[in-house]
Design a protein around this motif. Structure first.
Motif, PDB file in Angstrom:
ATOM      1  N   GLY A 182       5.735   3.565  24.031  1.00 45.95           N
ATOM      2  CA  GLY A 182       5.814   2.239  24.656  1.00 45.95           C
ATOM      3  C   GLY A 182       7.168   1.582  24.526  1.00 45.95           C
ATOM      4  O   GLY A 182       7.282   0.360  24.577  1.00 45.95           O
ATOM      5  N   PHE A 183       8.234   2.402  24.335  1.00 45.65           N
ATOM      6  CA  PHE A 183       9.578   1.838  24.216  1.00 45.65           C
ATOM      7  C   PHE A 183      10.449   2.391  25.329  1.00 45.65           C
ATOM      8  O   PHE A 183      10.497   3.589  25.559  1.00 45.65           O
ATOM      9  N   ILE A 184      11.150   1.500  26.017  1.00 43.91           N
ATOM     10  CA  ILE A 184      11.902   1.892  27.201  1.00 43.91           C
ATOM     11  C   ILE A 184      13.128   2.723  26.854  1.00 43.91           C
ATOM     12  O   ILE A 184      13.615   3.499  27.656  1.00 43.91           O
ATOM     13  N   SER A 185      13.659   2.561  25.632  1.00 42.74           N
ATOM     14  CA  SER A 185      14.802   3.367  25.204  1.00 42.74           C
ATOM     15  C   SER A 185      14.693   3.563  23.704  1.00 42.74           C
ATOM     16  O   SER A 185      13.908   2.895  23.028  1.00 42.74           O
ATOM     17  N   SER A 186      15.518   4.459  23.189  1.00 44.10           N
ATOM     18  CA  SER A 186      15.484   4.717  21.753  1.00 44.10           C
ATOM     19  C   SER A 186      15.903   3.460  20.985  1.00 44.10           C
ATOM     20  O   SER A 186      15.281   3.072  19.994  1.00 44.10           O
ATOM     21  N   TYR A 187      16.940   2.808  21.510  1.00 42.39           N
ATOM     22  CA  TYR A 187      17.475   1.628  20.824  1.00 42.39           C
ATOM     23  C   TYR A 187      16.476   0.479  20.776  1.00 42.39           C
ATOM     24  O   TYR A 187      16.510  -0.352  19.861  1.00 42.39           O
ATOM     25  N   SER A 188      15.557   0.434  21.768  1.00 42.38           N
ATOM     26  CA  SER A 188      14.620  -0.697  21.782  1.00 42.38           C
ATOM     27  C   SER A 188      13.685  -0.667  20.577  1.00 42.38           C
ATOM     28  O   SER A 188      13.031  -1.658  20.272  1.00 42.38           O
ATOM     29  N   GLN A 189      13.656   0.456  19.864  1.00 42.59           N
ATOM     30  CA  GLN A 189      12.816   0.541  18.658  1.00 42.59           C
ATOM     31  C   GLN A 189      13.449  -0.165  17.468  1.00 42.59           C
ATOM     32  O   GLN A 189      12.875  -0.229  16.389  1.00 42.59           O
ATOM     33  N   HIS A 190      14.670  -0.662  17.645  1.00 33.85           N
ATOM     34  CA  HIS A 190      15.372  -1.316  16.533  1.00 33.85           C
ATOM     35  C   HIS A 190      14.591  -2.553  16.066  1.00 33.85           C
ATOM     36  O   HIS A 190      14.285  -2.709  14.897  1.00 33.85           O
ATOM     37  N   THR A 233       3.993  -3.792  20.463  1.00 35.72           N
ATOM     38  CA  THR A 233       4.272  -2.537  19.747  1.00 35.72           C
ATOM     39  C   THR A 233       4.856  -2.887  18.382  1.00 35.72           C
ATOM     40  O   THR A 233       5.858  -2.325  17.940  1.00 35.72           O
ATOM     41  N   GLY A 234       4.237  -3.847  17.732  1.00 36.32           N
ATOM     42  CA  GLY A 234       4.758  -4.412  16.478  1.00 36.32           C
ATOM     43  C   GLY A 234       5.083  -3.408  15.391  1.00 36.32           C
ATOM     44  O   GLY A 234       6.100  -3.505  14.721  1.00 36.32           O
ATOM     45  N   SER A 235       4.232  -2.389  15.217  1.00 34.58           N
ATOM     46  CA  SER A 235       4.449  -1.464  14.098  1.00 34.58           C
ATOM     47  C   SER A 235       5.455  -0.375  14.449  1.00 34.58           C
ATOM     48  O   SER A 235       5.788   0.462  13.626  1.00 34.58           O
ATOM     49  N   GLY A 236       5.972  -0.407  15.678  1.00 34.61           N
ATOM     50  CA  GLY A 236       6.882   0.658  16.100  1.00 34.61           C
ATOM     51  C   GLY A 236       8.356   0.387  15.844  1.00 34.61           C
ATOM     52  O   GLY A 236       9.203   1.218  16.121  1.00 34.61           O
ATOM     53  N   TYR A 237       8.682  -0.797  15.338  1.00 35.32           N
ATOM     54  CA  TYR A 237      10.102  -1.121  15.138  1.00 35.32           C
ATOM     55  C   TYR A 237      10.633  -0.488  13.859  1.00 35.32           C
ATOM     56  O   TYR A 237       9.996  -0.569  12.822  1.00 35.32           O
ATOM     57  N   VAL A 238      11.807   0.161  13.952  1.00 36.51           N
ATOM     58  CA  VAL A 238      12.314   0.944  12.815  1.00 36.51           C
ATOM     59  C   VAL A 238      13.748   0.600  12.405  1.00 36.51           C
ATOM     60  O   VAL A 238      14.396   1.368  11.699  1.00 36.51           O
ATOM     61  N   ALA A 239      14.281  -0.511  12.871  1.00 38.89           N
ATOM     62  CA  ALA A 239      15.655  -0.945  12.506  1.00 38.89           C
ATOM     63  C   ALA A 239      16.672   0.179  12.720  1.00 38.89           C
ATOM     64  O   ALA A 239      16.636   0.864  13.711  1.00 38.89           O
ATOM     65  N   ASP A 240      17.548   0.413  11.752  1.00 40.35           N
ATOM     66  CA  ASP A 240      18.673   1.329  11.959  1.00 40.35           C
ATOM     67  C   ASP A 240      18.293   2.793  12.105  1.00 40.35           C
ATOM     68  O   ASP A 240      19.156   3.626  12.399  1.00 40.35           O
ATOM     69  N   SER A 241      17.027   3.123  11.908  1.00 39.36           N
ATOM     70  CA  SER A 241      16.619   4.525  12.064  1.00 39.36           C
ATOM     71  C   SER A 241      16.414   4.919  13.517  1.00 39.36           C
ATOM     72  O   SER A 241      16.062   6.051  13.813  1.00 39.36           O
ATOM     73  N   TRP A 242      16.662   3.986  14.443  1.00 37.88           N
ATOM     74  CA  TRP A 242      16.368   4.246  15.858  1.00 37.88           C
ATOM     75  C   TRP A 242      17.060   5.486  16.402  1.00 37.88           C
ATOM     76  O   TRP A 242      16.583   6.125  17.326  1.00 37.88           O
ATOM     77  N   SER A 243      18.235   5.820  15.821  1.00 43.70           N
ATOM     78  CA  SER A 243      18.991   6.941  16.402  1.00 43.70           C
ATOM     79  C   SER A 243      18.639   8.278  15.758  1.00 43.70           C
ATOM     80  O   SER A 243      19.133   9.322  16.163  1.00 43.70           O
ATOM     81  N   GLU A 244      17.799   8.220  14.713  1.00 44.09           N
ATOM     82  CA  GLU A 244      17.485   9.459  13.977  1.00 44.09           C
ATOM     83  C   GLU A 244      16.173  10.071  14.422  1.00 44.09           C
ATOM     84  O   GLU A 244      15.325   9.409  15.000  1.00 44.09           O
ATOM     85  N   SER A 245      16.014  11.334  14.079  1.00 43.77           N
ATOM     86  CA  SER A 245      14.745  12.021  14.326  1.00 43.77           C
ATOM     87  C   SER A 245      13.671  11.389  13.451  1.00 43.77           C
ATOM     88  O   SER A 245      13.945  11.076  12.299  1.00 43.77           O
ATOM     89  N   ASP A 299      14.468  -4.907  21.720  1.00 46.31           N
ATOM     90  CA  ASP A 299      13.478  -4.388  22.654  1.00 46.31           C
ATOM     91  C   ASP A 299      13.436  -5.256  23.910  1.00 46.31           C
ATOM     92  O   ASP A 299      13.483  -4.750  25.034  1.00 46.31           O
ATOM     93  N   PHE A 300      13.395  -6.551  23.729  1.00 50.23           N
ATOM     94  CA  PHE A 300      13.334  -7.478  24.863  1.00 50.23           C
ATOM     95  C   PHE A 300      14.579  -7.326  25.733  1.00 50.23           C
ATOM     96  O   PHE A 300      14.492  -7.224  26.959  1.00 50.23           O
ATOM     97  N   ALA A 301      15.728  -7.300  25.086  1.00 49.74           N
ATOM     98  CA  ALA A 301      16.988  -7.183  25.841  1.00 49.74           C
ATOM     99  C   ALA A 301      17.061  -5.837  26.569  1.00 49.74           C
ATOM    100  O   ALA A 301      17.541  -5.758  27.702  1.00 49.74           O
ATOM    101  N   GLU A 302      16.575  -4.784  25.941  1.00 53.94           N
ATOM    102  CA  GLU A 302      16.561  -3.472  26.587  1.00 53.94           C
ATOM    103  C   GLU A 302      15.618  -3.462  27.778  1.00 53.94           C
ATOM    104  O   GLU A 302      15.951  -2.959  28.849  1.00 53.94           O
ATOM    105  N   MET A 303      14.432  -4.025  27.617  1.00 54.94           N
ATOM    106  CA  MET A 303      13.436  -4.051  28.706  1.00 54.94           C
ATOM    107  C   MET A 303      14.028  -4.711  29.943  1.00 54.94           C
ATOM    108  O   MET A 303      13.987  -4.163  31.045  1.00 54.94           O
ATOM    109  N   LEU A 304      14.569  -5.891  29.780  1.00 52.51           N
ATOM    110  CA  LEU A 304      15.067  -6.608  30.951  1.00 52.51           C
ATOM    111  C   LEU A 304      16.285  -5.908  31.538  1.00 52.51           C
ATOM    112  O   LEU A 304      16.360  -5.682  32.742  1.00 52.51           O
ATOM    113  N   SER A 305      17.234  -5.543  30.690  1.00 46.95           N
ATOM    114  CA  SER A 305      18.466  -4.953  31.226  1.00 46.95           C
ATOM    115  C   SER A 305      18.206  -3.582  31.851  1.00 46.95           C
ATOM    116  O   SER A 305      18.796  -3.249  32.875  1.00 46.95           O
TER     117      SER A 305
END
Lengths: 428, 298
Positions: free
Chosen positions: B208-216, B186-198, B221-227
């Protein structure tokens, strides 16, 4: 040619002879820096723990000193500190502390204490807390007085050895804080006329004298009076603190060169001491057409009153503004109905009928100075919203307006949601 | 010849002059003197349960040098720090002991925990639950709210345990990196610090992201997936996969497969076994079956 070469060689090697011994330096101190630091900290700690009753800690949160000083009492054992605070009288809490070195010699309250860490604790609405410290760099250690500064705020603070328990000190400081209600004071210092204006909410003094000379300082209420953040120089005389007599409203003290100081304090106009509000009053509104018997009941913490009697099941909270002796009636939650909140809303009829549930809008109740039949008149809290009435309104759980509240009767003011055109309150 | 003799004799004399000035005697006493604080009962318990078996240091008293001065941190409350240490041991350290063997834990589990009292609040309403650093250290914030959250497995998970597993994943990654192929799912889906915004704070499962933060970033993303996988039940996981829809579920599955292979190949850990152990232990803590306050040293 040969001679020249040897001469050059001699010149080239001269620096080697001359510089090589400068590595040998005398030690300035007898001991290593690390040992000296540990000795200093050890001395500071034994001074702290040896005080039989503990210490008065003049705590100043916020690098801008926007709230002045807060009196704390601290007693140190070998491992733990017991803390009291003027804002929580009767309460004391024990937690660990440590002497350490990072920013210099440091006194650190390194396990959580709800009193000591109060001003340093952040929240989502206040991410920088109150800019309070819990780690203090030690500047100097005397047998009765220790000077420190906050690691973050860099505010100067003192610990002074107590001759009474920390609980007693805190109780006395609280009484002083509650009784210190002056708006200003006048007198002379060393022959010069001085006028002081005092803001007891933000805890600041401003002294004016001669031709527009002025100095301002934050202060802290202590068990005997007020102590300034740092010594102030007024008309050439320096003073650190003033004792306060609540009966005569006088401030007395001595300057550093031994000159006696006496200032006569004054209360703000229309100042009514907290306790005097208690009792039965007649609440008049609707341009005088409606009169209701109400009761004002004081809160235990001396900060507010409950007004009951306007509606069977509705009590209003009025906050006491210590610096002016006035009561404040602002928009507030007064109950729930069908899962929604009933709000008392500030209402501006004269200005077109707008209402607001903002808690910043409402009225002051100010005493007219009459001791025979005290009367409180209403005036808007702020310029931006000219409250002259109140109305009951429904606020839905999502924060949107639910319209005017219309019943049941026990929740209405004489059958109406409206307290139109407030007039005054007269003591019975 | 004379020239050379002259030259050499000058150099020799110079050498003598230089060497004769270093005559400091070396002392056998160190000049570094550290400050000592007395051991509390908790310190003794930590020595027996963390230091001796695992060489892990659990720092519960505030230290300026361990703290991030960009945030207004306060010390942890002693009582709740004791509870947290018990929880970390039972639900994290011993879970890995069970699934990967005590030597794995001894080698790779972070060597230092540092605790503070409140979350690290930012000025935009978000806050930090914890951080991991250098493969060796985990910082845990919010210890002072533990009593509020520990009796409910969801809040216990969300605010504390998932954080520890999330940070531990970073530590494993910092020791052995995860494959480049992960980032490309999901390479183009990463948005750094904007993860918490609309609009990123919604519908992330479908992307394809398990949580909002995994888009950072791929690392988060990897740490969110496993945890998230190991701290939630199979039923919950399936529910998320359903919510994600066909495309989202496919992307999530692809990433989960890479995580699974990585854990098996790099660490010899079966993530389903790990999940079972973690969930079982967390449930026991949330239901109050585990004594979190006992400090007797056995």
């Amino acid at each position: 040619m040969k001679i020249k070469y040897s001469f050059l060689l001699l010149l080239a090697t001269m620096p080697l002879f001359l510089t090589s011994c400068l590595h040998d330096q005398e030690d300035v101190f007898d001991e290593s820096a690390s040992t000296r630091m540990q000795t200093y900290l050890s001395n500071a700690k034994s001074t702290l723990t040896s005080a039989e009753h503990g210490w008065a800690f003049d705590y100043y949160p916020d690098r801008k000193l926007s709230m002045g000083g807060v009196a704390y009492g601290v007693q140190f054992s070998d491992t733990a500190a017991t803390v009291t605070c003027v804002l929580a009288p009767g309460k004391k809490e024990t937690s660990y502390y440590r002497m350490t070195t990072d920013d210099g010699p440091v006194l650190s309250f390194d396990s959580y204490n709800t009193l000591m860490h109060y001003f340093a604790t952040p929240s989502s609405s206040q991410y920088q807390a109150y800019d309070g410290d819990f780690e203090f760099v030690i500047d100097s250690v005397g047998s009765d007085c220790i000077k420190v500064h906050g690691k973050r705020s860099l505010n100067t603070m003192y610990l002074r050895k107590l001759d009474k328990s920390i609980e007693q000190y805190t109780t006395d400081a609280k009484a002083m804080m509650d009784n210190f209600i002056l708006s200003g004071a006048t007198g002379t210092i060393g022959g010069t006329e001085v006028t002081a204006s005092i803001d007891v909410d933000s805890q600041w003094f401003t002294f004016d004298w001669s031709d527009s000379s002025s100095v301002s300082t934050a202060y802290i209420p202590t068990d005997k009076g007020v102590r300034f953040y740092e010594p102030v120089t007024i008309a050439g005389k320096t003073i650190t603190e003033l004792a306060y007599d609540a009966q005569t409203l006088t401030l007395t003290g001595t300057t550093t060169d031994g000159t006696a100081v006496q200032l006569q304090g004054k209360l703000p106009d229309g100042y009514m001491p907290f306790a005097d509000y208690a009792g039965q009053w007649t609440f008049k509104y609707d341009l005088g057409q409606k009169s209701v018997d109400v009761t004002l009941t004081p809160s235990e913490d001396g900060q507010s009153y409950i007004l009951s009697g306007l509606a069977k099941n509705i009590n209003l909270t009025l906050n006491y503004e210590k610096s002016t002796g006035r009561l404040i009636l602002a928009s507030q939650e007064v109950g729930t109905y069908n899962g929604n909140t009933i709000m008392l809303c500030a209402w501006n009829i004269a200005g077109g009928g707008k209402l607001t549930w903002s808690t910043q809008a409402g009225v002051y109740l100010t005493w007219d100075g009459n001791t025979e039949q005290p009367t409180l008149s209403f005036s808007p809290l702020s310029e931006s919203f000219q409250t002259d009435s109140f109305i009951l309104w429904i606020l839905k759980s999502d924060g949107s307006s639910g319209g005017q509240f219309n019943g049941p009767t026990d929740y209405l003011f004489g059958g109406s949601s409206r307290l139109r055109n407030l007039v005054n309150m007269v003591k019975k | 010849m004379k020239k050379y003799i002259l030259c050499l004799s000058f150099l020799a004399t110079a050498g003598l002059m230089l060497s004769s000035c270093s005559d400091d005697d070396l002392s056998d006493k160190s000049v570094i003197v550290t400050s000592e604080t007395e051991q509390t009962q908790f310190d003794k318990w930590l020595e027996a349960n963390f230091v001796n078996p695992y060489n892990i240091q659990f720092k519960y008293r505030y230290e300026h040098n361990e703290s991030d001065m960009n945030y207004y941190n306060v010390p942890a409350d002693y009582k709740q720090a004791v509870e947290l240490a018990h929880i970390v041991k039972y639900t994290c350290v011993e879970a890995y002991d069970e699934v990967a063997g005590v030597n794995f834990t001894r080698n790779y589990f972070p060597k230092e925990f540092f605790c503070t009292g409140t979350w690290e609040f930012r000025n935009n309403g978000t806050f930090i639950l914890g951080t991991a650093e250098g493969g060796k250290k985990i910082f845990l914030a919010g210890v002072n709210y533990l009593d509020e959250y520990k009796d409910n497995i969801n809040t216990l998970n969300h605010f504390y345990l998932k954080t520890i597993h999330h940070e531990f994943t970073h530590i494993l990654n910092q020791t052995k990196d995860f494959p480049r192929s992960y980032q490309q799912v999901t390479g183009s889906g990463y948005v750094a610090d904007s993860w918490s915004e609309s609009p990123y704070n919604e519908n992330y499962l479908e992307r394809g992201f398990i949580s909002s933060y995994s888009q950072h970033s791929a690392t988060e993303d990897f740490a969110e997936m496993l945890s998230m996988y190991i701290t939630n039940t199979p039923a919950q996981w399936n529910k998320w996969m359903e919510e994600a829809g066909t495309d989202g579920a496919r992307l999530l599955q692809q990433k989960l497969d890479i995580v699974r292979t990585y854990m098996k190949d790099s660490w010899n850990i079966d993530i389903d076994q790990l999940r079972n152990s973690v969930l079982d232990r967390e449930a026991k803590v949330a239901s109050g079956q585990i004594d979190l306050t006992d400090l007797t040293v056995k």
